[in-house]
Design an enzyme around this catalytic site. Structure first.
Site, PDB file in Angstrom:
ATOM      1  N   CYS A   1       0.728   6.301  -8.209  1.00 54.85           N
ATOM      2  CA  CYS A   1       0.058   5.163  -7.712  1.00 54.85           C
ATOM      3  C   CYS A   1       0.811   3.933  -7.634  1.00 54.85           C
ATOM      4  CB  CYS A   1      -1.142   4.800  -8.923  1.00 54.85           C
ATOM      5  SG  CYS A   1      -0.533   3.927 -10.297  1.00 54.85           S
TER       6      CYS A   1
ATOM      7  N   CYS B   1       2.904   2.951 -10.805  1.00 55.17           N
ATOM      8  CA  CYS B   1       3.881   3.813 -11.170  1.00 55.17           C
ATOM      9  C   CYS B   1       5.094   3.851  -9.857  1.00 55.17           C
ATOM     10  CB  CYS B   1       3.473   5.200 -11.470  1.00 55.17           C
ATOM     11  SG  CYS B   1       2.089   5.189 -12.811  1.00 55.17           S
TER      12      CYS B   1
ATOM     13  N   HIS C   1       0.086   6.058 -17.432  1.00 52.77           N
ATOM     14  CA  HIS C   1       0.267   7.058 -16.746  1.00 52.77           C
ATOM     15  C   HIS C   1       1.594   7.922 -16.966  1.00 52.77           C
ATOM     16  CE1 HIS C   1      -2.420   4.939 -13.147  1.00 52.77           C
ATOM     17  NE2 HIS C   1      -2.950   5.078 -14.674  1.00 52.77           N
TER      18      HIS C   1
ATOM     19  N   GLU D   1       4.043   8.872 -15.219  1.00 51.26           N
ATOM     20  CA  GLU D   1       5.028   8.471 -14.291  1.00 51.26           C
ATOM     21  C   GLU D   1       5.865   7.023 -14.852  1.00 51.26           C
ATOM     22  OE1 GLU D   1       1.950  10.490 -11.817  1.00 51.26           O
ATOM     23  OE2 GLU D   1       1.623   8.900 -13.157  1.00 51.26           O
TER      24      GLU D   1
END
Length: 162
Positions: A87, A90, A57, A59
């Site tokens: 999420c 992250c 991801h 992030e």
């Protein structure tokens, strides 16, 4: 949530562009930007999970990059802008590395609502808000100005995965 500034909206628009680039590359549509306290863009990325590593991801990549390239004393002054609220994975990485404010275009609640309406899987992790995972992190968002753009992008992603 706090009001978003023109600077916030400019960086969030860049996140939407990165999310569109991710979608065009066959990835899920998420994009993020790391900005220093002085306003310099330090790092940007988009989702890269299609290769099989579900942790790619943007992030999470930002948290890892900042851990290696931003002095610990400077991290709290940084802002992470992102197309979708972090999420749990992250959010935790962000907090563990001591990064500052998070500003997102659309919330976890919005994404969950859309995916539920479309009958799309939510993913393997409970969809928690940043506040539930990292309550000490200052957050901003969502950005109503970008909601329709992100909605359409995620709708197209849902159609692609059916």
């Amino acid at each position: 949530m706090c009001n978003l500034t023109e600077t916030d909206l400019r960086h969030l628009t860049r996140c939407a562009e990165l999310a569109e680039a991710a979608f065009a590359a066959g990835e899920e549509p998420f994009g993020s930007v790391l900005v220093s306290a002085g306003g310099d863009v330090l790092f940007e990325d988009h989702n890269r999970t299609s290769g099989g590593d579900g942790t790619r991801h943007p992030e999470f990549e930002i948290a890892r990059w900042a851990g290696a390239h931003v002095a610990p004393a400077d991290r709290a002054g940084c802002t992470v802008y992102t197309s979708g609220e972090h999420c749990a994975m992250c959010s935790a990485a962000h907090a563990w590395n001591g990064l500052g404010r998070i500003v997102y275009a659309v919330s976890t609640a919005q994404l969950v609502g859309w995916r539920t309406d479309w009958g799309t899987a939510l993913g393997p992790v409970v969809p928690l808000s940043i506040r539930q995972v990292a309550p000490g992190v200052e957050i901003g968002g969502p950005a109503p100005e970008l909601e329709q753009r992100m909605y359409e992008l995620h709708r197209r992603q849902a159609e692609r995965t059916r």
